[in-house]
Design a protein around this motif. Sequence first.
Motif, short mmCIF file in Angstrom:
data_model
loop_
_atom_site.label_atom_id
_atom_site.label_comp_id
_atom_site.label_asym_id
_atom_site.label_seq_id
_atom_site.Cartn_x
_atom_site.Cartn_y
_atom_site.Cartn_z
N LYS A 139 0.86 -1.20 0.00
CA LYS A 139 0.00 0.00 0.00
C LYS A 139 0.90 1.25 0.00
O LYS A 139 1.97 1.25 0.60
CB LYS A 139 -0.90 0.03 1.25
CG LYS A 139 -1.98 -1.05 1.24
CD LYS A 139 -3.21 -0.55 0.50
CE LYS A 139 -4.36 -1.53 0.52
NZ LYS A 139 -4.11 -2.83 -0.10
N THR A 140 0.42 2.30 -0.66
CA THR A 140 1.15 3.57 -0.66
C THR A 140 0.55 4.45 0.43
O THR A 140 -0.66 4.73 0.40
CB THR A 140 1.04 4.25 -2.04
OG1 THR A 140 1.51 3.33 -3.02
CG2 THR A 140 1.86 5.52 -2.09
N ALA A 145 0.86 7.98 2.84
CA ALA A 145 1.46 9.31 3.00
C ALA A 145 1.31 9.76 4.44
O ALA A 145 0.20 9.85 4.96
CB ALA A 145 0.74 10.30 2.07
N HIS A 199 6.79 0.47 7.46
CA HIS A 199 7.93 -0.01 6.66
C HIS A 199 8.12 -1.51 6.88
O HIS A 199 8.31 -2.27 5.93
CB HIS A 199 9.18 0.77 7.08
CG HIS A 199 10.43 0.26 6.45
ND1 HIS A 199 10.69 0.37 5.10
CD2 HIS A 199 11.52 -0.38 6.98
CE1 HIS A 199 11.86 -0.17 4.83
NE2 HIS A 199 12.39 -0.64 5.96
N ALA A 219 4.95 -1.38 3.40
CA ALA A 219 4.23 -0.30 2.72
C ALA A 219 5.22 0.60 1.98
O ALA A 219 6.40 0.68 2.35
CB ALA A 219 3.46 0.52 3.75
N ARG A 220 4.75 1.28 0.93
CA ARG A 220 5.55 2.32 0.24
C ARG A 220 5.21 3.64 0.89
O ARG A 220 4.03 3.98 1.01
CB ARG A 220 5.18 2.36 -1.24
CG ARG A 220 5.63 1.12 -2.00
CD ARG A 220 5.26 1.24 -3.48
NE ARG A 220 5.71 2.50 -4.06
CZ ARG A 220 4.95 3.28 -4.83
NH1 ARG A 220 3.70 2.94 -5.09
NH2 ARG A 220 5.44 4.40 -5.35
N PHE A 254 5.44 7.87 1.71
CA PHE A 254 5.71 9.28 1.42
C PHE A 254 5.63 10.02 2.75
O PHE A 254 4.73 9.74 3.55
CB PHE A 254 4.67 9.85 0.45
CG PHE A 254 4.85 9.39 -0.96
CD1 PHE A 254 5.62 10.11 -1.85
CD2 PHE A 254 4.24 8.21 -1.40
CE1 PHE A 254 5.80 9.67 -3.16
CE2 PHE A 254 4.40 7.77 -2.70
CZ PHE A 254 5.19 8.50 -3.59
N THR A 270 9.87 8.44 0.60
CA THR A 270 10.05 9.53 -0.35
C THR A 270 9.56 10.82 0.29
O THR A 270 8.46 10.85 0.84
CB THR A 270 9.22 9.25 -1.63
OG1 THR A 270 9.61 7.97 -2.14
CG2 THR A 270 9.43 10.32 -2.69
N ALA A 315 -2.11 8.10 -3.62
CA ALA A 315 -1.77 7.13 -2.58
C ALA A 315 -3.03 6.39 -2.13
O ALA A 315 -4.14 6.73 -2.53
CB ALA A 315 -1.14 7.86 -1.39
N ASP A 316 -2.85 5.36 -1.30
CA ASP A 316 -3.99 4.59 -0.77
C ASP A 316 -4.47 5.14 0.56
O ASP A 316 -5.67 5.12 0.86
CB ASP A 316 -3.57 3.12 -0.58
CG ASP A 316 -3.13 2.48 -1.88
OD1 ASP A 316 -3.92 2.50 -2.84
OD2 ASP A 316 -1.98 1.99 -1.94
#
Length: 367
Positions: free
Chosen positions: A187-188, A190, A206, A210-211, A213, A232, A244-245
């Motif tokens: 999942k992205t 933020a 992490h 998850a990805r 931001f 990021t 993002a998700d």
Amino acid sequence: MTQTQSSAANGTAFDLFARLENTDHEQVVYCQDRATGLKAIIAIHNTVLGPGLGGTRMWKYSTEAEALNDVLRLSRGMTYKASIAGLNLGGAKAVIIGDASRDKSEALMRKFGRFVDNLNGKYITAEDVGTTTRDMEYVNMESDHVVGLPESMGGGGDPSPVTAYGVYMGMKASAKAAYGNDSLAGKTIAVQGIGKVGMHLVEYLHKEGARLFVSDIHDAALQYAANHFGATVVTGSEIYGLDADIFAPCALGAILNAENIGKLKVKVVAGAANNQLEDETLHGDMLRSKGIVYAPDFVINAGGLINVYSEYTGYVREIAMAQTENIYNTILAIYQRADERNINNQLAAIELAEKRIHDMMLVKSTF
Ligand code: NAD
């Protein structure tokens, strides 16, 4: 001159009982000590479930009315937070009027501690904006009714890691509601604000794959998240419009307003910040009609309160963590109620918190 005439002459006329007419506060205590310069207000909102617990905020309020409004609003919020977390605790809060960097002293905090002690445990204090663990040690020299003490004194230490764990659990439950399963792998996400809570949250996310931001106003924190968790970095309001998700506000309040909600592309908003909705009804409804699952902030960030409460009953970190884990189930129960009643998640959470207080009032109605 009467008291009302004199406050009117100072341009601060207000009538306390008139101000309390639309709130359910049980008791409001004004504390003054000329020697130390202490001017504090303790507001006890509701003690049906147990003693009122809430931190002491020290702030440069420009008027007494501003300080009163703040303590009334914050103490009511504590009632709901304790109730929905399933704790046998009521809601209260204190404010000290003054500049924490200039006006605070050992004597002032200890004098405040004596006022807390006078309430015989109906109010339990803790640290908040403008007060520190050290200040609570001073309060503790005058009263036992204080939590948030360092581990060396038998306290629970910094509650932020426990708060972050609760946010993580609430986020997983929200992902389940939005995506059908609670895995955050891939999942992205933020995260706005990677301070004490945000950084621990980023670590959990992490670990789960998850990805990430992240945004913050401190470069060192951003560097740390980039280096250790592969995050990021984004700047300023860029965070709202990301593809993002999940969006996790962990910095500021009132960021869920019409403008920012308009930009959101996520399906879930779940973060630690207090008072995220600028308007509980309007913006809670706006999120619901956009199909965004919003995790009510006072539910998802209750880990800190759970942690300090367990200090009151004899601190065991494992018990605090297990109770915090239950935020997962509470969040799902709130979403179910919101769907049944076709109301937004924030209002559903408030209803459930009020229902528990009402039910327990009936339980206590007989000997
Ligand atoms: P903190 O001060 O340690 O972290 C907040 C972070 O947000 C800081 O790193 C700060 O630089 C950053 N920030 C400030 N303005 C920003 C902006 N415009 N954009 C991006 N980042 C910005 O605070 P914390 O203890 O981590 O708490 C975070 C939030 O969670 C607060 O709203 C707090 O009230 C709430 N909360 C915290 C706890 C807890 O246990 N610490 C418990 C319940 C609720």
